[in-house]
Design a protein around this motif. Structure first.
Motif, PDB file in Angstrom:
ATOM      1  N   LEU A  80      -1.321  -0.985 -12.720  1.00  0.00           N
ATOM      2  CA  LEU A  80       0.034  -1.505 -12.586  1.00  0.00           C
ATOM      3  C   LEU A  80       0.143  -2.430 -11.383  1.00  0.00           C
ATOM      4  CD1 LEU A  80       3.001  -1.329 -13.614  1.00  0.00           C
ATOM      5  CD2 LEU A  80       3.345   0.415 -11.899  1.00  0.00           C
ATOM      6  N   LEU A  81      -0.403  -2.012 -10.242  1.00  0.00           N
ATOM      7  CA  LEU A  81      -0.200  -2.771  -9.007  1.00  0.00           C
ATOM      8  C   LEU A  81      -1.400  -3.641  -8.645  1.00  0.00           C
ATOM      9  CD1 LEU A  81       1.484   0.078  -6.976  1.00  0.00           C
ATOM     10  CD2 LEU A  81       2.594  -1.837  -8.061  1.00  0.00           C
ATOM     11  N   MET A  82      -2.580  -3.053  -8.698  1.00  0.00           N
ATOM     12  CA  MET A  82      -3.755  -3.822  -8.310  1.00  0.00           C
ATOM     13  C   MET A  82      -4.202  -4.701  -9.470  1.00  0.00           C
ATOM     14  SD  MET A  82      -3.770  -2.799  -5.339  1.00  0.00           S
ATOM     15  CE  MET A  82      -5.169  -3.696  -4.700  1.00  0.00           C
ATOM     16  N   TYR A  83      -5.098  -5.639  -9.148  1.00  0.00           N
ATOM     17  CA  TYR A  83      -5.563  -6.597 -10.135  1.00  0.00           C
ATOM     18  C   TYR A  83      -6.694  -5.985 -10.959  1.00  0.00           C
ATOM     19  CZ  TYR A  83      -7.491  -7.276  -5.481  1.00  0.00           C
ATOM     20  OH  TYR A  83      -7.964  -7.061  -4.227  1.00  0.00           O
ATOM     21  N   TYR A  95     -11.631   6.546  -0.681  1.00  0.00           N
ATOM     22  CA  TYR A  95     -11.668   5.083  -0.693  1.00  0.00           C
ATOM     23  C   TYR A  95     -11.682   4.606   0.753  1.00  0.00           C
ATOM     24  CZ  TYR A  95     -10.747   0.255  -1.861  1.00  0.00           C
ATOM     25  OH  TYR A  95     -10.862  -1.104  -1.978  1.00  0.00           O
ATOM     26  N   LYS A 133      -3.618  -9.913  -4.364  1.00  0.00           N
ATOM     27  CA  LYS A 133      -3.248 -10.349  -5.706  1.00  0.00           C
ATOM     28  C   LYS A 133      -2.495 -11.677  -5.658  1.00  0.00           C
ATOM     29  CE  LYS A 133      -1.298  -7.984  -9.758  1.00  0.00           C
ATOM     30  NZ  LYS A 133      -0.552  -6.774 -10.133  1.00  0.00           N
ATOM     31  N   ALA A 155      -7.342   3.047  -4.941  1.00  0.00           N
ATOM     32  CA  ALA A 155      -7.131   2.812  -3.517  1.00  0.00           C
ATOM     33  C   ALA A 155      -6.560   4.019  -2.763  1.00  0.00           C
ATOM     34  CB  ALA A 155      -6.212   1.614  -3.336  1.00  0.00           C
ATOM     35  N   LEU A 156      -5.818   4.886  -3.421  1.00  0.00           N
ATOM     36  CA  LEU A 156      -5.209   5.988  -2.678  1.00  0.00           C
ATOM     37  C   LEU A 156      -6.035   7.265  -2.726  1.00  0.00           C
ATOM     38  CD1 LEU A 156      -1.346   5.665  -3.119  1.00  0.00           C
ATOM     39  CD2 LEU A 156      -2.847   4.705  -1.398  1.00  0.00           C
ATOM     40  N   MET A 161      -3.830   4.040  -8.766  1.00  0.00           N
ATOM     41  CA  MET A 161      -4.032   4.453  -7.385  1.00  0.00           C
ATOM     42  C   MET A 161      -4.965   5.662  -7.241  1.00  0.00           C
ATOM     43  SD  MET A 161      -2.535   2.515  -5.252  1.00  0.00           S
ATOM     44  CE  MET A 161      -2.148   0.902  -5.860  1.00  0.00           C
ATOM     45  N   TYR A 210      -6.210  -2.028   1.902  1.00  0.00           N
ATOM     46  CA  TYR A 210      -6.870  -2.580   0.720  1.00  0.00           C
ATOM     47  C   TYR A 210      -6.115  -3.727   0.077  1.00  0.00           C
ATOM     48  CZ  TYR A 210      -3.367   0.274  -1.588  1.00  0.00           C
ATOM     49  OH  TYR A 210      -2.180   0.821  -1.974  1.00  0.00           O
TER      50      TYR A 210
END
Ligand code: SF4
Lengths: 165, 152
Positions: free
Chosen positions: A137-140, A152, B74, A147-148, A123, B108
């Motif tokens: 961990l979260l995004m692909y 961004y 995702k 993102a955080l 993030m 996002y």
């Protein structure tokens, strides 16, 4: 222990490496130098009177547009510690610059830090040196950027399938 | 009207009538809307009245894909694959504003409407939609199924 006593104990032990301490409505916060971070965390965990055996949370804050912090350091990495035996808490922060956004890993101290650090990397793009498997961990995997982060763009999308917006 | 087209239109109607009362849904449930889906699917609202009482948990046995809840970027390829695995004839229901437009997740992570990925037949707005809206959407889908040109 009260928050003030915890902070006093840490100030006595780490002296010059303590950048700042404050206490607000019972929440004690220690800001520590990056070079001393792991030692400070280990002391928090192993010192019997402190006994912080639980890493409740590990996160980061982007202060890029925060009044008074525009000139850096940009990120705070934040550790929330809790002691089951003593029923007390402390918050440990470390400040890092954008150009050198890296912190030593805490995985050796608390295994739960593994996923927390992956999330912060995902993030905020803060690197954790020594982490065994620092993937998103979260995004692909295909996601570009973090993102955080405050810079961004809020409406920037990176779809895996479907129209590119 | 020729005799031939008379028979095909009547056959269409008959098949449409049969199909609209044998809706086997595949619930693709990802978020909070799922609670409302479950409420609607249970005995109090009794969607068995519409022949839609039996969810199938394999896309290959399902006719209607109920997309229930927020779809993240995702998750999007997974949803597309599920859709591709369903056999014709098939329909898609977007359940809740998240699936219709992305809802308030203008960020996002979230797909801004599943119709950017797969075709949608019925949109049910609401966050989450009340069971009455769901049943209304289901009946609209039934009308659509009954009146469309049937392929078989
Ligand atoms: S529409 Fe509302 S209730 Fe439904 S998944 Fe989205 S946020 Fe949850």
């Amino acid at each position: 222990m009260q928050g003030g006593q915890i902070l006093q104990r840490l100030r006595d032990r780490f002296g010059g490496a303590v950048v700042d301490t404050h206490e607000h409505r019972g929440d004690a916060t220690l800001v520590v130098d990056r070079g001393t971070l792991v030692d400070a965390l280990r002391f928090c965990r192993d010192e019997p009177t402190l006994g912080f055996d639980v890493l409740m949370d590990l996160t980061a804050v982007d202060y890029q547009r925060y009044p008074g912090r525009e000139d850096g350091p940009r990120f705070d990495v934040v550790y929330h510690l809790y002691s089951l035996a003593q029923n007390h808490r402390v918050r440990v922060k470390v400040r890092v610059d954008e150009d050198d956004a890296a912190v030593p890993t805490a995985v050796d101290l608390w295994p739960i830090a593994n996923w927390f650090e992956r999330e912060v990397w995902d993030m905020f793009g803060v690197h954790f040196s020594g982490h065994p498997d620092l993937r998103r961990l979260l995004m692909y995997e295909e996601f570009v950027g973090h993102a955080l982060r405050k810079d961004y763009p809020i409406n920037r999308r990176q779809p895996l399938i479907g129209p590119k917006q | 009207m020729g005799v031939g087209s008379f028979f095909t239109s009547k056959l269409d109607e008959a098949i449409g009538w049969a199909r609209k009362y044998s809706i086997f849904q595949y619930p693709f449930v990802t978020a909070c809307c799922g609670m409302e889906y479950m409420a609607t699917a249970c005995s109090h609202y009794d969607i068995d009245r519409f022949g839609a009482g039996l969810p199938r948990f394999s896309p290959r046995q399902a006719d209607v894909l109920f997309v229930v809840g927020t779809i993240s970027q995702k998750m999007a390829p997974v949803l597309k694959r599920i859709y591709d695995q369903m056999t014709e004839p098939k329909w898609v229901v977007a359940f809740g504003v998240c699936t219709c437009t992305g809802g308030f997740y203008d960020n996002y992570a979230t797909v801004q409407g599943i119709d950017t990925i797969i075709p949608v037949d019925v949109y049910i707005p609401g966050c989450p939609p009340r069971p009455e809206s769901v049943i209304d959407g289901l009946m609209k889908l039934q009308d659509k199924i009954a009146t469309q040109t049937q392929r078989f």
